[in-house]
Write an enzyme that holds these catalytic residues in place. Structure first.
Site, PDB file in Angstrom:
ATOM      1  CB  CYS A 126      53.704  -2.963  -5.981  1.00  0.00           C
ATOM      2  SG  CYS A 126      54.193  -1.348  -6.698  1.00  0.00           S
ATOM      3  CG  HIS A 264      51.802  -1.965  -2.507  1.00  0.00           C
ATOM      4  ND1 HIS A 264      53.067  -1.591  -2.162  1.00  0.00           N
ATOM      5  CD2 HIS A 264      51.439  -1.515  -3.697  1.00  0.00           C
ATOM      6  CE1 HIS A 264      53.384  -0.916  -3.193  1.00  0.00           C
ATOM      7  NE2 HIS A 264      52.374  -0.887  -4.218  1.00  0.00           N
ATOM      8  CG  ASN A 294      53.799   2.792  -4.518  1.00  0.00           C
ATOM      9  OD1 ASN A 294      54.498   1.960  -4.245  1.00  0.00           O
ATOM     10  ND2 ASN A 294      52.773   2.704  -5.337  1.00  0.00           N
TER      11      ASN A 294
HETATM   12  O1  UT7 Z   1      51.780   0.351  -6.598  1.00  0.00           O
HETATM   13  C1  UT7 Z   1      50.892   0.132  -7.418  1.00  0.00           C
HETATM   14  C2  UT7 Z   1      50.787   0.933  -8.426  1.00  0.00           C
HETATM   15  N1  UT7 Z   1      50.058   2.111  -8.214  1.00  0.00           N
HETATM   16  C3  UT7 Z   1      48.734   2.326  -7.677  1.00  0.00           C
HETATM   17  O2  UT7 Z   1      48.396   1.469  -7.052  1.00  0.00           O
HETATM   18  C4  UT7 Z   1      47.903   3.661  -8.117  1.00  0.00           C
HETATM   19  C5  UT7 Z   1      46.663   3.280  -8.043  1.00  0.00           C
HETATM   20  N2  UT7 Z   1      45.639   4.580  -8.712  1.00  0.00           N
HETATM   21  C6  UT7 Z   1      45.607   5.617  -7.601  1.00  0.00           C
HETATM   22  O3  UT7 Z   1      46.098   5.397  -6.618  1.00  0.00           O
HETATM   23  C7  UT7 Z   1      44.646   6.569  -8.014  1.00  0.00           C
HETATM   24  O4  UT7 Z   1      44.196   6.156  -9.408  1.00  0.00           O
HETATM   25  C8  UT7 Z   1      45.904   8.013  -8.332  1.00  0.00           C
HETATM   26  C9  UT7 Z   1      45.796   8.547  -7.114  1.00  0.00           C
HETATM   27  C10 UT7 Z   1      46.662   7.740  -9.177  1.00  0.00           C
HETATM   28  C11 UT7 Z   1      44.643   9.011  -9.030  1.00  0.00           C
HETATM   29  O5  UT7 Z   1      43.561   9.330  -8.231  1.00  0.00           O
HETATM   30  P1  UT7 Z   1      42.171   9.333  -8.863  1.00  0.00           P
HETATM   31  O6  UT7 Z   1      41.207   9.743  -7.962  1.00  0.00           O
HETATM   32  O7  UT7 Z   1      41.976   8.117  -9.689  1.00  0.00           O
HETATM   33  O8  UT7 Z   1      42.166  10.820  -9.965  1.00  0.00           O
HETATM   34  P2  UT7 Z   1      42.198  10.436 -11.434  1.00  0.00           P
HETATM   35  O9  UT7 Z   1      43.391   9.980 -12.269  1.00  0.00           O
HETATM   36  O10 UT7 Z   1      40.733  10.160 -11.892  1.00  0.00           O
HETATM   37  O11 UT7 Z   1      42.334  12.137 -12.008  1.00  0.00           O
HETATM   38  C12 UT7 Z   1      41.502  12.831 -11.333  1.00  0.00           C
HETATM   39  C13 UT7 Z   1      41.916  14.188 -11.761  1.00  0.00           C
HETATM   40  C14 UT7 Z   1      42.168  14.646 -13.241  1.00  0.00           C
HETATM   41  O12 UT7 Z   1      41.735  15.963 -13.649  1.00  0.00           O
HETATM   42  P3  UT7 Z   1      40.536  16.085 -14.517  1.00  0.00           P
HETATM   43  O13 UT7 Z   1      40.686  15.314 -15.777  1.00  0.00           O
HETATM   44  O14 UT7 Z   1      39.538  15.721 -13.468  1.00  0.00           O
HETATM   45  O15 UT7 Z   1      40.620  17.511 -14.896  1.00  0.00           O
HETATM   46  C15 UT7 Z   1      43.836  14.467 -13.147  1.00  0.00           C
HETATM   47  O16 UT7 Z   1      44.441  15.187 -14.114  1.00  0.00           O
HETATM   48  O17 UT7 Z   1      43.028  14.980 -11.130  1.00  0.00           O
HETATM   49  C16 UT7 Z   1      43.723  15.196 -12.023  1.00  0.00           C
HETATM   50  N3  UT7 Z   1      45.435  14.825 -11.407  1.00  0.00           N
HETATM   51  C17 UT7 Z   1      46.004  15.729 -10.458  1.00  0.00           C
HETATM   52  N4  UT7 Z   1      45.811  16.998  -9.973  1.00  0.00           N
HETATM   53  C18 UT7 Z   1      46.556  17.441  -8.921  1.00  0.00           C
HETATM   54  C19 UT7 Z   1      45.945  13.804 -11.411  1.00  0.00           C
HETATM   55  N5  UT7 Z   1      47.312  13.753 -10.979  1.00  0.00           N
HETATM   56  C20 UT7 Z   1      47.081  15.078 -10.007  1.00  0.00           C
HETATM   57  C21 UT7 Z   1      47.979  15.547  -9.211  1.00  0.00           C
HETATM   58  N6  UT7 Z   1      47.740  17.016  -8.683  1.00  0.00           N
HETATM   59  N7  UT7 Z   1      49.037  15.193  -8.795  1.00  0.00           N
END
Ligand code: UT7
Length: 337
Positions: A126, A264, A294
């Site tokens: 990215c 980004h 993204n």
């Molecule tokens: O381009 C550069 C590369 N990428 C990035 O910049 C991404 C950077 N990271 C992020 O944007 C965030 O970390 C995410 C959007 C990927 C995730 O958000 P988060 O607030 O960090 O969520 P999390 O990974 O801590 O997950 C929270 C909950 C989990 O469930 P439990 O364990 O609390 O029951 C996940 O399993 O959300 C769940 N979850 C979802 N639920 C519904 C993860 N993905 C999804 C989804 N829909 N798509």
């Protein structure tokens, strides 16, 4: 310090820099909404909007990295009033090339008929577009070439696992390109640039070129994107403001001098957290992640083109571009339009 201008600490003279003279972009026609994703994986429109700000993304069906890149280049050339034969250098940032050989940039060169251009790919995920821009700057200010097409193009939909809700809801396809050339005007064009890499944390975000049969450092053996979202999030929110502050310092400017921060577009929450850390209002941070998701290396040039075409970038404005991603890699660039 050069006799004819101000050194930016890396041997570049401020008077000898590059400017963007044309922008272009291309998005595949097909849009995929959060509602449609609800039918594909265990997710919800509400979760995706709340955690990322994304509402829809474009998905390539007939298009490829090369075809999207070529369309974006044709539009950037038209915008700059240049022809393909005039191009000296083509740098294509991508991490989702369909082919290892030949490189995508060479295919774009062929498609454009840019018969005088040297062409190669750059993969810094990215941050790739910024790394390519810095490479073009080095070549042009070094006197080797007069101009370049710098492109970010991705078809990430082919490398995400459509059964992994943690990644598939985030990414989209598209391309953006800029035509850059030497800037003779003092204080116009790129004023400073900072780049960095931290290979010790490569396992946080990776994708293989083919399925792996042997054990190695990263657990996933398939050829899909694997990401520890939380770690990337923390990295971005800490590293990007630092990187931007360093680039501003090199340019002799402060956050208050900047009209637009073109970041980004990974996640709107990340952009908001970066704005807060920099103590700048969100009105200075344009967003299109809601509509395109993204798009990795394409994100910055796509947004730049959108801002230009809608008249939101004016001559004389000061901009910061900044990206971060797999590698881990990061970069920031200060420019005066
Ligand atoms: O381009 C550069 C590369 N990428 C990035 O910049 C991404 C950077 N990271 C992020 O944007 C965030 O970390 C995410 C959007 C990927 C995730 O958000 P988060 O607030 O960090 O969520 P999390 O990974 O801590 O997950 C929270 C909950 C989990 O469930 P439990 O364990 O609390 O029951 C996940 O399993 O959300 C769940 N979850 C979802 N639920 C519904 C993860 N993905 C999804 C989804 N829909 N798509």
């Amino acid at each position: 310090m050069s006799a004819s201008g101000h050194s930016d600490g890396k041997g570049f003279c401020r008077k000898m820099t590059i400017k963007i003279s044309g922008t272009g972009s291309a998005l595949p026609e097909k849009r995929l909404t959060n509602k449609e994703l609800e039918q594909m994986v265990d997710t919800s429109d509400a979760w995706i909007r709340e955690r990322t700000g994304i509402q829809e993304r474009h998905i390539a069906e007939g298009d490829s990295v090369v075809s999207l890149a070529a369309k974006a280049c044709q539009r950037a050339l038209a915008d700059a009033g240049r022809t393909a034969e005039e191009v000296d250098l083509i740098l294509l940032a991508t991490c989702s090339a369909e082919m290892l050989l030949p490189c995508s940039a060479a295919q774009v060169q062929g498609e454009l008929g840019a018969v005088n251009a040297v062409a190669f790919d750059i993969n810094a995920a990215c941050a790739g577009f910024l790394f390519a821009l810095q490479t073009a700057r080095a070549y042009i200010t070094g006197g080797m070439y007069q101009n370049a097409l710098v492109i970010g193009a991705e078809v990430l939909s082919k490398i995400v696992d459509w059964e992994d809700r943690g990644t598939c809801v985030l990414f989209g396809d598209g391309a953006g390109a800029v035509f850059v050339e030497k800037s003779e005007e003092e204080d116009r064009g790129i004023l400073s640039m900072v780049q960095g890499s931290d290979g010790s944390r490569g396992g946080v975000l990776y994708c293989r070129t083919r399925p792996q049969e042997t054990e190695d450092a990263f657990a996933g053996r398939d050829a899909f994107v694997h990401m520890n979202g939380g770690e990337v999030y923390k990295f971005a929110v800490r590293q990007v403001p630092d990187c931007i502050e360093n680039a501003l310092k090199k340019a002799g400017l402060t956050v208050a001098d900047i009209d637009l921060f073109v970041l980004h577009q990974a996640n709107v929450r990340i952009i908001e957290a970066i704005a807060k850390r920099l103590r700048a209002g969100m009105e200075h941070f344009p967003v299109n992640a809601d509509r395109v998701g993204n798009t990795s290396s394409a994100a910055i040039p796509l947004l730049l083109d959108e801002l230009r075409k809608s008249g939101k970038i004016q001559v004389g404005q000061r901009l910061v571009l900044s990206g971060f991603g797999a590698g881990l890699t990061y970069g920031a660039c200060v420019m005066r339009w």
